[in-house]
Design a protein around this motif. Sequence first.
Motif, short mmCIF file in Angstrom:
data_model
loop_
_atom_site.label_atom_id
_atom_site.label_comp_id
_atom_site.label_asym_id
_atom_site.label_seq_id
_atom_site.Cartn_x
_atom_site.Cartn_y
_atom_site.Cartn_z
N SER A 327 38.11 75.13 71.00
CA SER A 327 38.80 73.87 70.75
C SER A 327 39.47 73.90 69.38
CB SER A 327 37.82 72.70 70.82
OG SER A 327 36.78 72.86 69.86
N ARG A 328 38.95 74.74 68.49
CA ARG A 328 39.51 74.93 67.15
C ARG A 328 38.93 76.20 66.56
NH1 ARG A 328 35.37 73.81 63.68
NH2 ARG A 328 33.71 72.48 64.53
N LEU A 329 39.53 76.72 65.51
CA LEU A 329 39.00 77.89 64.83
C LEU A 329 37.76 77.53 64.04
CD1 LEU A 329 42.26 79.56 63.43
CD2 LEU A 329 40.94 80.23 65.44
N GLU A 390 49.33 71.25 76.52
CA GLU A 390 48.28 70.35 76.04
C GLU A 390 47.29 71.07 75.14
OE1 GLU A 390 46.41 68.23 79.20
OE2 GLU A 390 48.28 67.31 79.92
N LEU A 391 46.92 72.30 75.51
CA LEU A 391 46.00 73.06 74.67
C LEU A 391 46.63 73.39 73.33
CD1 LEU A 391 44.29 75.56 77.16
CD2 LEU A 391 43.33 73.49 76.15
N ARG A 392 47.90 73.77 73.34
CA ARG A 392 48.59 74.08 72.08
C ARG A 392 48.61 72.86 71.18
NH1 ARG A 392 52.43 76.91 75.35
NH2 ARG A 392 53.99 75.26 75.06
N ALA A 393 48.94 71.72 71.76
CA ALA A 393 49.03 70.49 70.96
C ALA A 393 47.68 70.10 70.39
CB ALA A 393 49.60 69.36 71.82
N ALA A 394 46.61 70.43 71.10
CA ALA A 394 45.26 70.05 70.66
C ALA A 394 44.68 71.03 69.64
CB ALA A 394 44.34 69.95 71.86
N GLY A 395 45.37 72.15 69.38
CA GLY A 395 44.85 73.12 68.41
C GLY A 395 43.89 74.14 68.99
N ALA A 396 43.85 74.24 70.31
CA ALA A 396 42.95 75.23 70.94
C ALA A 396 43.44 76.64 70.68
CB ALA A 396 42.88 74.96 72.44
N ASP A 440 29.74 75.63 68.53
CA ASP A 440 30.28 74.30 68.25
C ASP A 440 31.79 74.24 68.42
OD1 ASP A 440 27.73 73.60 67.66
OD2 ASP A 440 28.03 73.37 65.49
N CYS A 441 32.44 75.41 68.47
CA CYS A 441 33.90 75.47 68.58
C CYS A 441 34.38 75.78 69.99
CB CYS A 441 34.45 76.52 67.62
SG CYS A 441 34.00 76.25 65.89
N LEU A 442 33.47 76.07 70.91
CA LEU A 442 33.88 76.43 72.26
C LEU A 442 34.47 75.22 72.99
CD1 LEU A 442 30.91 78.66 73.48
CD2 LEU A 442 33.26 79.41 73.03
N LEU A 443 35.62 75.41 73.61
CA LEU A 443 36.18 74.39 74.48
C LEU A 443 35.32 74.30 75.74
CD1 LEU A 443 38.87 72.63 74.74
CD2 LEU A 443 39.65 74.43 76.29
N ARG A 444 35.30 73.16 76.36
CA ARG A 444 34.56 72.99 77.61
C ARG A 444 35.52 72.66 78.74
NH1 ARG A 444 29.03 72.92 77.24
NH2 ARG A 444 28.31 73.16 75.09
N ASP A 445 35.21 73.19 79.92
CA ASP A 445 36.08 72.96 81.07
C ASP A 445 35.86 71.54 81.59
OD1 ASP A 445 33.85 72.88 82.75
OD2 ASP A 445 34.13 74.91 83.51
N CYS A 451 33.68 77.44 77.70
CA CYS A 451 34.65 78.44 78.12
C CYS A 451 34.29 79.79 77.51
CB CYS A 451 36.06 78.03 77.72
SG CYS A 451 36.66 76.58 78.60
N LEU A 452 33.36 80.47 78.14
CA LEU A 452 32.90 81.78 77.69
C LEU A 452 32.52 82.61 78.90
CD1 LEU A 452 30.46 82.60 74.80
CD2 LEU A 452 30.00 83.48 77.10
#
Length: 522
Positions: A327-329, A390-396, A440-445, A451-452
Amino acid sequence: MVPGMAPAEPTHPVRSRSASRYDVVVAGGGHNGLVAAAYLARAGRRVLVLERLGHVGGLAVSARAFPGVDARLSRYSYLVSLLPTKIVKDLGLAVELRRRRYASYTPVGETGLLVDGGDEHRTAASFARVTGGTADLEAWRRFYAMTAQAAARIAPTLLEPLVSRTAMRDLVGGETWRELFERPIGEVVDERFADDTVRGVVLTDALIGTFADPCDEGLLANRCLLYHVIGDGTGEWNVPVGGMGAVSGALAGAARAAGAEIRTGAEVVAIDPGGEVTFRDGAGEHAVTGERVLANVPPAVLARLLGGGGDGPAPEGAQLKINMVLSRLPRLRDPEVDPVAAFSGTFHINEGREQLARAHAEAARGTIPGLPPAEVYCHSLTDPSILGPELRAAGAQTMTLFGLHMPARLFRADPAGAREEAVRATLASVNRVLAEPIEDCLLRDPDGRPCLEAKTPVDLEAEAGLPGGHIFHRDLSWPFGEPGRWGVETGFERILLCGAGARRGGGVSGIPGHNAAMALLS
């Protein structure tokens, strides 16, 4: 002759069927098979490519790995270095390989070693902070000047008939020959560099996908290092824009445009030395005949398809691949370095010289390393096109992790349990060098799952048909041999290797595919 395979008449029964005839049948639609097909079709040959999976590209593909998440990951292979510019131009490939400004970042305590390809002074200051002086920086510059000279001289020979060992030695020069081709690279690195961190950064290129002690006299680590620094004459590792699937897609397009026929969902089940190839698809079993057959499969698989067996050592891959969407670095401990810079290049994790040696010893004893060495990079920082709007805009961001010293033997007895243990240990290793847990930084589906995904050598064996999950099909070989040959020949006149297991194979290069085509055309 394919090493480990004795010429023998096939022992499997081949039914008598009318067979379509082609000039060339290519068994396997990975990137090397597509390169060979494109060259041969452009030369007027009637070419058929047979691919077991429902898509071409083999391991050089992109995929949406997580349901409901618009991110196209290079799921298996992920960077391009060895693909020659000549092949790109010859085949008119519309691919963009984007250079990474930052070569690497290695966390060390509360600071880190940043190799900035755009700012020599910043790199020098980083070396001074980590090593306490300038000696290792000067040694670094001398070492990579040597490898750069070797790359510039060796790379052009990879698309030509083999040269002899003596000719290769004369080409690269005496000192380079001794340091890269004769002495164990571990000894060379220990002698040239004083700092443990710097030694480890250099040695990681000798251990990618290769389970080896860099001080071993067999020089397997030397061969691995060599292919990692040759890179199209520059040694640079570039990001394929659009993901690795863009490279395979361009190759498939070039082959089809030239007239090659490509069938997916067609599994080759037998090859006869006389040129008959038996394959199975949804409609049943079929046979075709080629004046020549190009095998874009590992040598061990080719031996099985020919009805024989090998008496050599079984291939064994040695890597853990973890694909993530963040979701972020994550935050770094080092306040002097922007995470964008740190994760744009190769981010080294617990890959110091002693840490690498300790992990190798633990794996050799049959246990998953307690502090697994690994490296990560974020493709999307260089090429955001692989993320949806949408992912780009959210900083993913996407994050790819490649773990070292994870040989297939560790996952044989309990594949799922060992994978879970390896992932747990590797994430803990990552967290040791960050300012916050990577979890803590992993995006969730959309269903709340992180997302791993992780791939072990045993997974690659099952999913991609790679014996031992070996990403190079077998241990890498020196780029020289019997003069005048192409390094693709087998013990059967009508059958040539065109995959990574050929001499001068390994990596996403297209070199074996090119060389098999040239051997046939010449």
